[in-house]
Motif scaffolding. Sequence first.
Motif, PDB file in Angstrom:
ATOM      1  N   HIS A 278     124.441  56.742   0.026  1.00  0.00           N
ATOM      2  CA  HIS A 278     123.150  57.115   0.635  1.00  0.00           C
ATOM      3  C   HIS A 278     123.360  58.369   1.490  1.00  0.00           C
ATOM      4  O   HIS A 278     124.403  58.528   2.120  1.00  0.00           O
ATOM      5  CB  HIS A 278     122.629  55.967   1.515  1.00  0.00           C
TER       6      HIS A 278
ATOM      7  N   GLY B 250     110.620  54.376   7.720  1.00  0.00           N
ATOM      8  CA  GLY B 250     111.195  53.026   7.672  1.00  0.00           C
ATOM      9  C   GLY B 250     112.618  53.017   8.195  1.00  0.00           C
ATOM     10  O   GLY B 250     112.975  53.803   9.085  1.00  0.00           O
ATOM     11  N   TYR B 251     113.437  52.163   7.589  1.00  0.00           N
ATOM     12  CA  TYR B 251     114.838  52.036   8.039  1.00  0.00           C
ATOM     13  C   TYR B 251     115.524  53.390   8.077  1.00  0.00           C
ATOM     14  O   TYR B 251     116.277  53.709   9.004  1.00  0.00           O
ATOM     15  CB  TYR B 251     115.585  51.100   7.078  1.00  0.00           C
TER      16      TYR B 251
ATOM     17  N   PHE C 259     119.713  38.881   3.721  1.00  0.00           N
ATOM     18  CA  PHE C 259     119.231  39.240   5.054  1.00  0.00           C
ATOM     19  C   PHE C 259     117.710  39.129   5.086  1.00  0.00           C
ATOM     20  O   PHE C 259     117.017  39.904   4.408  1.00  0.00           O
ATOM     21  CB  PHE C 259     119.683  40.664   5.404  1.00  0.00           C
TER      22      PHE C 259
ATOM     23  N   ASP D   2     114.439  39.810   5.732  1.00  0.00           N
ATOM     24  CA  ASP D   2     113.638  40.901   6.317  1.00  0.00           C
ATOM     25  C   ASP D   2     112.219  40.810   5.771  1.00  0.00           C
ATOM     26  O   ASP D   2     111.780  39.730   5.359  1.00  0.00           O
ATOM     27  CB  ASP D   2     114.278  42.249   5.956  1.00  0.00           C
ATOM     28  N   TYR D   3     111.461  41.932   5.733  1.00  0.00           N
ATOM     29  CA  TYR D   3     110.115  41.879   5.152  1.00  0.00           C
ATOM     30  C   TYR D   3     110.026  42.661   3.840  1.00  0.00           C
ATOM     31  O   TYR D   3     109.003  42.675   3.180  1.00  0.00           O
ATOM     32  CB  TYR D   3     109.058  42.401   6.147  1.00  0.00           C
TER      33      TYR D   3
ATOM     34  N   ASP E 235     121.258  41.271  -2.440  1.00  0.00           N
ATOM     35  CA  ASP E 235     120.301  41.724  -1.420  1.00  0.00           C
ATOM     36  C   ASP E 235     120.197  43.246  -1.397  1.00  0.00           C
ATOM     37  O   ASP E 235     119.106  43.817  -1.466  1.00  0.00           O
ATOM     38  CB  ASP E 235     120.745  41.201  -0.053  1.00  0.00           C
TER      39      ASP E 235
ATOM     40  N   TRP F 162     116.902  45.354  -2.178  1.00  0.00           N
ATOM     41  CA  TRP F 162     116.286  46.219  -1.153  1.00  0.00           C
ATOM     42  C   TRP F 162     116.164  47.641  -1.701  1.00  0.00           C
ATOM     43  O   TRP F 162     115.094  48.259  -1.611  1.00  0.00           O
ATOM     44  CB  TRP F 162     117.117  46.216   0.124  1.00  0.00           C
ATOM     45  N   ASP F 163     117.235  48.135  -2.300  1.00  0.00           N
ATOM     46  CA  ASP F 163     117.188  49.493  -2.876  1.00  0.00           C
ATOM     47  C   ASP F 163     116.138  49.549  -3.984  1.00  0.00           C
ATOM     48  O   ASP F 163     115.374  50.508  -4.092  1.00  0.00           O
ATOM     49  CB  ASP F 163     118.570  49.889  -3.424  1.00  0.00           C
TER      50      ASP F 163
HETATM   51  N1  LIG Z   1     117.441  42.466   3.346  1.00  0.00           N
HETATM   52  C1  LIG Z   1     117.697  43.727   3.707  1.00  0.00           C
HETATM   53  N2  LIG Z   1     116.962  44.282   4.687  1.00  0.00           N
HETATM   54  C2  LIG Z   1     117.247  45.574   5.016  1.00  0.00           C
HETATM   55  C3  LIG Z   1     118.245  46.335   4.424  1.00  0.00           C
HETATM   56  C4  LIG Z   1     118.218  47.603   5.070  1.00  0.00           C
HETATM   57  C5  LIG Z   1     119.066  48.798   4.837  1.00  0.00           C
HETATM   58  N3  LIG Z   1     120.231  48.559   4.034  1.00  0.00           N
HETATM   59  C6  LIG Z   1     120.569  49.597   3.109  1.00  0.00           C
HETATM   60  C7  LIG Z   1     121.502  50.548   3.697  1.00  0.00           C
HETATM   61  C8  LIG Z   1     122.645  50.577   3.003  1.00  0.00           C
HETATM   62  C9  LIG Z   1     122.673  49.557   1.987  1.00  0.00           C
HETATM   63  O1  LIG Z   1     123.052  50.076   0.747  1.00  0.00           O
HETATM   64  C10 LIG Z   1     121.278  49.026   1.915  1.00  0.00           C
HETATM   65  O2  LIG Z   1     120.633  49.482   0.786  1.00  0.00           O
HETATM   66  C11 LIG Z   1     117.203  47.561   6.013  1.00  0.00           C
HETATM   67  N4  LIG Z   1     116.642  46.334   5.955  1.00  0.00           N
HETATM   68  C12 LIG Z   1     115.450  45.822   6.621  1.00  0.00           C
HETATM   69  O3  LIG Z   1     114.339  46.275   5.829  1.00  0.00           O
HETATM   70  C13 LIG Z   1     113.225  46.530   6.691  1.00  0.00           C
HETATM   71  C14 LIG Z   1     112.955  48.014   6.621  1.00  0.00           C
HETATM   72  O4  LIG Z   1     112.296  48.272   5.387  1.00  0.00           O
HETATM   73  P1  LIG Z   1     111.427  49.648   5.261  1.00  0.00           P
HETATM   74  O5  LIG Z   1     110.365  49.574   6.375  1.00  0.00           O
HETATM   75  O6  LIG Z   1     110.863  49.581   3.864  1.00  0.00           O
HETATM   76  O7  LIG Z   1     112.414  50.790   5.487  1.00  0.00           O
HETATM   77  C15 LIG Z   1     113.658  46.110   8.080  1.00  0.00           C
HETATM   78  O8  LIG Z   1     113.375  44.750   8.281  1.00  0.00           O
HETATM   79  C16 LIG Z   1     115.164  46.319   8.008  1.00  0.00           C
HETATM   80  O9  LIG Z   1     115.835  45.514   8.970  1.00  0.00           O
HETATM   81  C17 LIG Z   1     119.017  45.726   3.391  1.00  0.00           C
HETATM   82  O10 LIG Z   1     119.926  46.298   2.777  1.00  0.00           O
HETATM   83  N5  LIG Z   1     118.700  44.428   3.073  1.00  0.00           N
END
Ligand SMILES: Nc1nc2c(c(CN[C@H]3C=C[C@H](O)[C@@H]3O)cn2[C@@H]2O[C@H](COP(=O)(O)O)[C@@H](O)[C@H]2O)c(=O)[nH]1
Length: 354
Positions: free
Chosen positions: A59, A106-107, A248, A250-251, A327, A331-332
């Motif tokens: 990333h 976002g994140y 994890f 999340d939403y 996960d 998410w990706d």
């Molecule tokens: N379950 C889960 N939740 C994750 C992530 C990540 C970032 N991880 C990435 C980074 C390096 C890795 O390669 C992952 O790809 C952020 N979040 C959550 O998402 C929400 C933000 O969403 P949006 O508003 O759309 O950006 C927020 O609750 C945040 O806490 C994950 O991986 N898994």
Amino acid sequence: MPVVQQCSDAAERVLTSAQFISEHSSDVSVPEDGVRQAAREIMARMKSTGYSTAEWKKHTLTPSVADDAAIEWIFVVDALNFSFWPTRADRAEQYTVSLDGAAYRGYWSLCAAINRAQREGVAITDAHHYAAMTAEQLAHVFRTDDPDTQEPIPMLDERVRVLREAGQVLVEKYGGRFANMVAQCDGSAQRLVELVVRDFPSFRDEHEFAGRSVCLYKRAQILVADVWACFEGRGKGRFADIDCITMFADYRVPQALCHFGALEYSPRLRAHLEQSEAAVRRGDAPVLLPSGHPWEVEIRGNSIWAVERIRQHILAAGTSVNAILIDFYMWDYAKEHADHMRAIPIHHTRSVYY
Ligand SMILES: Nc1nc2c(c(CN[C@H]3C=C[C@H](O)[C@@H]3O)cn2[C@@H]2O[C@H](COP(=O)(O)O)[C@@H](O)[C@H]2O)c(=O)[nH]1
């Protein structure tokens, strides 16, 4: 059938909580045929893309070198890794940070703000520094630099409190370095999760549901998972029991799970979520689900359980995988297919837990 690591402690409590929540849910379910279909699709896609921990450093905004500095970066980001959904759905309104000509929301807006601060000479990953930063200094770190964007970073006051608290604990107990805490866990992911939830109150993602205490530990587990992924499971990122870590809650991933058919909402819950999304799209306030609301806990707990069921199906098919990689992939996927995801509403809860 690959031997599934026997888990104990924290991750066991999360998985037990998730199964309990799923078995006592009235408005969220994990359809077995959807799980089977999702396992097939996810396994095929992960195989075709060769999805692995190596993706983590690819990333743009994540550290490209696995070293102590990366560990401190991961700690600060995951201490603040919560609640980025916009109160106004128009993307031009969402909190945005630009870096090298790209706009991040976002994140990724959090990662961009941290990286921008580092370039500006702010010691934002040094606990001795951020433990004592003022609200004004942190407001500057998290400023939006897009003149058209009205929205500040959500929950700025909570982020200031959470970061200063985390910094003070790191300084008092671990010489100001999360790397020292990692070293104390003797290569056990579960031990590290236990230490994190013991010492940092803001990571203590615990709730009451159907008369029982349940724990979801989303930020404590993703903190460990990010160190593991950054180091690709080697050196300081080597954890013998990493496969005990769950999804994890999340939403964003629940959206992808619904898309794949592995998570299902009751008509009344779906109607609630769609009503809130419609309000936000109109520029009105969302219909919030308070943190700990039964529906919020059902969505989060069933998401963990759905990924566990998908993981069991993929393992039974003879493919090695863990909940973290499933996960991260989901998410990706949700981010890359945001257009498809728009048809599936997220839940609107403001919380420091995710
Ligand atoms: N379950 C889960 N939740 C994750 C992530 C990540 C970032 N991880 C990435 C980074 C390096 C890795 O390669 C992952 O790809 C952020 N979040 C959550 O998402 C929400 C933000 O969403 P949006 O508003 O759309 O950006 C927020 O609750 C945040 O806490 C994950 O991986 N898994």
